[in-house]
Design an enzyme around this catalytic site. Structure first.
Site, short mmCIF file in Angstrom:
data_model
loop_
_atom_site.label_atom_id
_atom_site.label_comp_id
_atom_site.label_asym_id
_atom_site.label_seq_id
_atom_site.Cartn_x
_atom_site.Cartn_y
_atom_site.Cartn_z
N SER A 1 21.66 35.75 -56.55
CA SER A 1 21.33 36.36 -57.56
C SER A 1 21.82 37.81 -58.60
O SER A 1 23.25 37.35 -58.20
CB SER A 1 19.92 36.86 -57.39
OG SER A 1 19.47 36.45 -58.54
N ASP B 1 18.05 25.37 -60.27
CA ASP B 1 17.77 27.21 -60.33
C ASP B 1 17.22 27.67 -62.04
O ASP B 1 18.67 26.97 -63.02
CB ASP B 1 18.55 26.94 -59.79
CG ASP B 1 18.37 29.03 -59.46
OD1 ASP B 1 16.85 29.53 -60.29
OD2 ASP B 1 19.69 30.30 -58.96
N HIS C 1 15.97 28.94 -56.37
CA HIS C 1 16.32 30.11 -56.42
C HIS C 1 16.82 30.80 -54.71
O HIS C 1 15.60 30.56 -54.50
CB HIS C 1 16.16 31.74 -57.45
CG HIS C 1 16.98 32.48 -57.33
ND1 HIS C 1 17.79 32.37 -58.48
CD2 HIS C 1 16.44 34.01 -56.93
CE1 HIS C 1 18.45 33.15 -58.29
NE2 HIS C 1 17.74 34.50 -57.44
#
Length: 532
Positions: free
Chosen positions: A248, A461, A490
């Site tokens: 991320s 995602d 995710h």
């Protein structure tokens, strides 16, 4: 203005990294003194200071290679499995990398050693869980436990709390414009008066961060500075290259490192990729992707009306969702209102294993008024949440110019045109419209001289949409993209349990060889409903 970042002025910092290390617990006794010193961050020290030229000469003549004196870890770091040991220390870095002899802060570092032989060892793998604002100190243990055995045998896994986070001089923005009120104000403006209130809350949030964190922190807690801290950690570990796994926001941080230090970047895995847009642009793209994902969720919940009782079609579930939110806006339950509801939905949409609990929570609330299954396990206003939200805004607003208030309102209206109930939870960079620190340029991400990397992404995602991975891959020379098709979550590598993804990524980490072409893996699709 006082700063919440404990800093000190080193007596003899090195010009290259200004790095000094001590065991993490050994510094606890000095916490009170460090906090007191933070008030004087911008005041020159009282002790004599060598003239700059002489000071630089003494550094170059006698500065040894920095090392980390590892010791016990704080309680926030979990105990690893039997047979393994986690150790922690700190690396001293300058608050401002352009002023290496100025005030300094300590970066908390954790390490679990490689379990293989010396011949198997590939080096140290720095890991970052995301954010910005996420604590990485426990991640050396928690992520390592999920890594394939070959990777655990080959790498020391090294976690760290980025500057401003956790045990690395945590930032504090105080009330943040009422962000932690319980129940919070409805975050969704529906008319001009609501838009004015929304902008006022953003202004108060920026003012609170300027007052709580202090002017030094607003410019110092940038991704670029954290990437330089990573290189200081590399040097302190005695490693020639930085191998890295970032998830991320960690992908954004890794891309910044690959751009700033292409000759020192080793095997770089960027998982669930943040696209190379401005933070506000990214936040708006994410908000639109979350609306698409929520429609998928509505259809999925409609597939089991016996369990969830929300209706047998996506439209019926959508209507039930709207009723729940409207009721909570009109009458919050024990501090749980529309802001808290939106945060719960935002979190659930990112991982499909959270969909069923969300559906159960919606059912219980609509039937009985009970919000227990919607409420998060940890209170939103606890110390960890406050630090995360403060660091998140400060980093995003330090990484480049923010949007104008006019742009913020235009994007809110655009999202409302997509859906009457957009999720604004992730629009953190909106506060940059009123930020007291105004950076001149954006964080450099990619370019012709940047190091290459292996990017990993899930097709659907909603938190880091696939388009961002494709855009960043085009900026990193020779980069390859591993895409998990028919997946909606995710976090992919050593997270989704997909053998194809894990094999491709592990092979790269072990050999350093990127795939000859982009890789496509087949995902498991949406979760199956339990038989009743």
């Amino acid at each position: 203005m006082p700063s919440a970042i404990p800093t000190s002025t080193p007596a003899a910092p090195t010009a290259a990294t200004s790095t000094r290390t001590t065991p993490l617990r050994a510094r606890r006794a000095a916490t009170t003194a460090a906090l007191a010193a933070s008030v004087a961050t911008l005041i020159p020290p009282l002790s004599p200071i060598s003239p700059p030229a002489a000071h630089a000469a003494s550094r170059s003549a006698a500065a040894p290679r920095p090392t980390i004196d590892f010791g016990p870890c704080p309680a926030s770091v979990p105990t690893p499995p039997p047979g393994e040991r986690v150790e922690c220390g700190t690396v001293r870095v300058p608050l401002d990398w352009k002023r290496p002899a100025g005030p300094a802060l300590d970066i908390a570092v954790s390490r679990v050693r490689a379990s293989g032989t010396a011949a198997e060892r590939r080096g140290a793998l720095l890991v970052n869980p995301g954010g910005p604002g996420g604590s990485g100190l426990p991640y050396a243990v928690t992520k390592r436990a999920k890594l394939p055995e070959q990777v655990r045998r080959a790498y020391d896994v090294v976690g760290f709390d980025p500057r401003g986070v956790g045990h690395s001089a945590p930032a504090d923005c105080g009330p943040m414009g009422g962000l932690f009120a319980s129940p919070g104000a409805d975050p969704l403006p529906t008319d001009a008066a609501g838009e004015r209130r929304h902008l006022a809350a953003l202004r108060h949030q920026a003012d609170d961060c300027a007052h709580g964190a202090g002017p030094a922190a607003l410019g110092a807690l940038s991704t670029e500075a954290t990437a330089r801290d990573m290189d200081a950690v590399r040097a302190a570990l005695g490693e020639p290259r930085t191998h890295f796994l970032g998830v991320s926001y960690g992908s954004y941080l890794g891309a910044a490192y690959a751009t700033l230090f292409p000759d020192r970047a080793g095997r770089m895995v960027l998982d669930s990729v943040v696209g190379p847009w401005s933070w506000h642009d990214f936040d708006v793209r994410q908000a639109a992707a979350l609306l698409r994902q929520r429609e998928v969720l509505f259809g999925w919940l409609a597939g089991d009306p016996g369990r969830y009782g929300l209706g047998g079609s996506a439209g019926q579930v959508r209507a039930a969702y709207a009723r729940a939110r409207e009721r909570l806006a009109a009458r919050p339950v024990d501090g749980f209102g529309p802001a808290e509801f939106d945060r719960a939905v935002y979190r659930a949409l990112g991982r499909t294993e959270r969909w069923a609990p969300l559906g159960d929570g919606l059912r219980d609330y609509l039937r009985t008024g009970n919000v227990a299954k919607l409420r998060p396990a940890a209170p939103f206003g606890d110390a960890a949440s406050r630090n995360y939200e403060a660091a998140n805004r400060i980093v995003k607003c330090a990484d480049g110019p923010g949007p104008s208030p006019r742009r913020v309102v235009a994007d809110l209206r655009g999202l409302r045109r997509l859906d009457p109930y957009p999720l604004l939870t992730g629009l953190e960079a909106s506060a940059c419209a009123y930020w007291h620190h105004r950076p001149r340029h954006r964080t450099p991400l990619g370019g012709p001289r940047a190091a290459s990397a292996l990017l990993v992404a899930s097709e659907h995602d909603p938190v880091t949409p696939l388009a961002g991975a494709r855009r960043l891959a085009a900026r990193l020379p020779g980069a390859r993209l591993v895409t998990l098709h028919d997946d909606y979550s995710h976090g992919v590598f050593a997270s989704r349990g997909n053998p194809c993804v894990d094999r491709a990524t592990t092979a790269y980490l072990l050999t350093g060889d990127l795939p000859a072409a982009d890789v496509t893996c087949r995902g498991a699709g949406l979760p199956r409903h339990e038989a009743r």
